[in-house]
Structure formats: C-alpha cells, structure tokens
Design an enzyme around this catalytic site. Structure first.
Site, short mmCIF file in Angstrom:
data_model
loop_
_atom_site.label_atom_id
_atom_site.label_comp_id
_atom_site.label_asym_id
_atom_site.label_seq_id
_atom_site.Cartn_x
_atom_site.Cartn_y
_atom_site.Cartn_z
N HIS A 1 -1.66 6.43 2.32
CA HIS A 1 -1.51 5.61 3.47
C HIS A 1 -1.24 6.42 4.65
O HIS A 1 -0.39 7.21 4.72
CB HIS A 1 -0.27 4.44 3.29
N CYS B 1 0.75 -1.16 -0.02
CA CYS B 1 0.04 -0.06 0.08
C CYS B 1 0.63 1.38 0.01
O CYS B 1 0.59 2.03 -0.82
CB CYS B 1 -1.02 -0.01 1.10
#
Length: 522
Positions: free
Chosen positions: A104, A50
């Site tokens: 993120h 991510c």
C-alpha cells in the site's frame, strides 16, 4: 536453477469468479489459470483493509506483530525490522520487481513501496493512477462527477488509458526484459480494480444486463448483529452518486435499483480485470516462461456487495475476509509443458463460452499470512522458520505455515480428510483455522468505524474461522501498549456454517462458548 514467480495481487476482489462457482460472472482467463492450478476455496485475509492485509502477507506476520491496523506506520520503524517475501527472494538471487499496487503506498511502506529492501529496481506506478478519484464519470446530467459507479470511455480519460491497462503493459515489458537477460525473477503485479471507484471501460457493462442482476441474498442488517461489528461504509457514502441519495447514517439501506447498479459495476470491473490477467498470462506464454514460472493469484481481502446491509470491506464477515487463492506450479499442478506449447491462450470474455474446472481444489481453511513460507517452499528456497511467541526482534520468521502439503492432487480432484504431518509441521489434529481481526473506535457505528486511526482504537474484533464456524469476540483494546483484554468482551458473534452459510443468524448469545473461547486464545 529454480522457478520464477509471477505474483498477482488484486485489490478488493472477493471470489466472484467462475472457478469459484459464480454463475453470473465472466472470468474466462482467471478460470483458465485455475484449471491449471491448485485452488484454495477457503482462503482468508488477516484484516479486511488494504495496508494492514498487505503488510501482513508480505512480511508473513499477523497485524498484532506488524502493529499496523491503519495506514499510518512503517513496520520496520514501529514494530520490528521484518524481512519481506520479495526481500527474501532478492537475497536469494532473484530480480524482484513491483508493478502497480503491491505494497500500500504511503507511510506504511515508507513512501517507497519498501524499496530498496524489497525490490531490485524502483517500483512502477501507472501514471493514470493519480486520476482515479477525479471527476471522470459522466452523469445523467452530462456533467462529470466523482462517482462510485463509473463506466467510462477510455479514449476520453486523462492520458487515454486506465491504471490497470498501464500496469499490464509494464508487466509484459518486464517479462520480456527478464526473458532476454535470462535472470530469475519475482514479479509482483498489483491490480487496482475492482477497488472503488468502479471505473472501467464501459463496454464491460454489456456482459451484465441489469435485469440479470439480483440483490444480495441477505440485504438486511441481521437482527442479532452487535452494533460494534457493523461497518457503516463511509467511503462509498462520500462518492457523488451515493451522496446524492441522502441515505441515513449508519444503517439506512441504499435503494434497490442502486444496489443492483453497484453489483453490476463490480462484476463489470471483475471482467475488465480478467482481460488484464488474460493479456498478462498470454504474454508469459509468448515469452516462453510458462514452463518455469510459478503463478500465484490472490487478493488483499474481499468486498461486501450489500450482504448484511453492508458495503465495502472493514468487517469480519466472510464477504470481507475471504479471497481467491490459486497456485500454478509447472510440473506440480500440471504435467510439464513442452517448450512452446500454450498454457494460457487469451480468452475473450465477450465471446468465450463455457467454464473450466480447477485442476485441484482444497477446501482446507488457509490464511494469506502463509503465502511467504508457501512460495519459498514452492520455489525451492529454505522455508523461513516459524516465529517464536514474541518475534518483534526476529528479522526472518513467519507466523504462517507452508500449505504445500495440501497440494497433493493425485488422489482426485477435491481432496478431503486428514493428511499426515512431517517434522516441520506443527501437527494440527484439529481442522485448520484462519484468524482475522478488525479494530473499532466504539461500540456503535461512528464516522471513523471503518478505518479508525491507531490512537482511536478501543475495541478489537478477533475472529476464528474454521470449516464449520466463525467465532468472533470484540474485546477491549489499548492502543498505547497494543494490548487486548480478553477478560473484557464487549460483544460476540458465532455462525454455524452448515445451516447459516451467509452468516445471518448470530447464535453467540444462546450458546455456551467457553470451548470456542479457549480455542481462540489457543
């Protein structure tokens, strides 16, 4: 006065969508978006995890330039003060808004989702997000567990809702505010599902009777897969339901029936996501914004569903690096929409029958790092310049390249063949290439192989994907000075797509690969 942008980014979504040819999934709303969009069937993330992937495509730089391979550094401090895509839109007069998981969260976006650099107002996070990993999954024993497979009754959930439902509501609210204030906007909406845990409203299971769910076509670890390439899927082993299965580390296969349940829940989570997308796009119609808003739909990376005996992301296989990517550009991918006409009527996956064909489809290999220059060009902004070889000191540049010249849909549904280059294009006579990479702590699978911290990285797997092959070399890497030593190759992979589309037969050891190696170093 320019187009608005609605940028939809999904967590861990591989292209299991009707518009990508998946026969099992029910994704009518995403398919309807595709039917009005330019769809890229060969789009790849630069690292299949991510934070590194998101920082890469939001800055338009590769992981070797952001120096983020884990979750634990902020590029502006650690690498260079790079402008981001939303920041560039903000500096060009857009109101930039973030809903859900876009950057993120945590140190890799400065605990602020890069606000105030990237966003006009503080980013919205759904309050129900904090319960994602709580024990909210009712097991066969009637007790609550923190499971991987987690269909739920939403009314019983903390706060009576789920994060993606809250994000859709907030995004719709913001669309209506923007409509009222008539400001140009760049709205990024980040959805959590189908990221684990596979927690979604239980009614979506009805769409996928277990007897219709097959195993992956290649559920075994390939004989010639180098051990350094294998990811041992630690994150799913730690869920209560998987832990109870006592599967041996690192290769022990999951029982077939449980593999089917994971696949069933992944599909169910995708249909739950599809409903959210449908509600969001239908609200775009309601606000009268479909005729002047570009819609981009993509994911940060894929997710392995048992292929090669692997689960989760954390690898260089296509199932981990390949993502859906589509662009709806009113007047370009569709005929101009008359005011008030509906482009995106909501479709109910429980009753909608029949697929739809993408408006235009390109098989060209493209990279997420190209999103920034592509969106800038589509919105009529100046395209950020190509980065020089070393760009740590350059605030605004991109290591991607605009893919707008692939949008030429007029010559038939599926374009093929070579296109001319204009001056701004570094003219590639060869086929386009996507680069991905993945770090490892050791040559054999360890507890931290999936997500090694920077200081523990010893090997970097550099991948080159063209339409014809994937070539990967796993080379010695020094985290102290971020250097890869291509003289010290620990292992290699080579898959020829034409006769091995699933990447099961590594022919690296019985091929002379000097030519591939030269291209990779390029």
């Amino acid at each position: 006065d320019g187009m608005n942008v609605l940028f939809i980014i999904v967590d861990d979504l591989r292209p299991v969508l009707g518009c990508y040819g998946d026969k099992l999934v029910k994704s009518p709303n995403i398919d309807q978006l595709a039917s009005q969009s330019m769809v890229f069937s060969n789009a790849y993330a630069q690292q299949a995890v991510c934070a590194p992937s998101r920082v890469s495509f939001l800055t338009g730089r590769r992981p070797d330039t952001t120096r983020l391979y884990d979750f634990y550094s902020y590029w502006r401090v650690h690498a260079g003060n790079y402008s981001t895509m939303p920041q560039y839109f903000k500096e060009n007069g857009y109101v930039t808004l973030s809903v859900g998981k876009v950057f993120h969260p945590g140190v890799s976006s400065n605990y602020s989702d890069d606000y105030p650099y990237s966003w006009s107002i503080p980013p919205f996070h759904p309050s129900a997000e904090k319960h994602e990993n709580d024990k909210t999954c009712r097991g066969k024993d009637g007790k609550l567990h923190a499971n991987l497979v987690c269909p739920v009754n939403v009314t019983e959930m903390p706060e009576g809702t789920l994060p993606d439902i809250q994000s859709t509501e907030e995004a719709i609210y913001l669309l209506n505010v923007m409509k009222t204030t008539r400001q140009k906007f760049f709205l990024a909406v980040g959805y959590h599902k189908p990221h684990i845990p596979l927690r979604y409203p239980q009614e979506f299971l009805k769409l996928y009777p277990l007897e219709n769910i097959t195993l992956a076509p290649d559920p075994w670890v390939p004989k010639k897969l180098p051990s350094v390439a294998y990811n041992p899927w630690m994150d799913i082993r730690q869920r209560d339901d998987v832990e109870a299965l006592n599967v041996s580390f690192p290769y022990g296969p999951l029982p077939d029936d449980f593999q089917r349940q994971i696949r069933q829940s992944y599909y169910a989570a995708v249909s739950y996501l599809d409903v959210q997308i449908g509600l969001l796009l239908s609200a775009l119609d309601d606000a009268g914004l479909s005729n002047n808003t570009i819609v981009v739909f993509t994911a940060d990376h894929g997710w392995s569903l048992g292929e090669h005996g692997e689960w989760a992301k954390y690898s260089n296989f296509d199932v981990a690096t390949r993502v859906p990517l589509m662009f709806y550009v009113p007047g370009m991918t569709t005929c101009p929409v008359s005011q008030g006409a509906r482009v995106f009527p909501y479709l109910d996956p429980f009753s909608h029958i029949g697929g739809s064909v993408p408006q235009g489809q390109s098989k060209k290999v493209v990279e997420l790092v190209s999103l920034f220059p592509t969106l800038a060009e589509l919105a009529g902004l100046q395209v950020p310049p190509a980065c020089p070889e070393m760009s740590f000191g350059v605030v605004l540049c991109t290591e991607g390249r605009s893919i707008v010249h692939y949008f030429n849909i007029s010559e038939g549904k599926v374009e093929e063949g070579k296109e001319g280059c204009d001056d701004t294009d570094r003219c590639f006579n060869e086929e386009p290439v996507a680069f991905s990479q993945y770090p490892r702590p050791a040559d054999t699978p360890q507890w931290n192989s999936d997500k090694p911290k920077l200081k523990d990285i010893r090997i970097m797997g550099y991948s080159m994907r063209t339409i014809d092959y994937r070539y990967t070399v796993w080379v010695q890497f020094d985290p102290n000075n971020f250097s890869a030593n291509f003289e010290d190759v620990h292992a290699g992979e080579l898959y020829m797509m034409e006769n091995d589309p699933n990447q099961d037969y590594n022919i690296y050891d019985n091929t002379s690969h000097g030519w591939f190696f030269k291209n990779l170093l390029g």
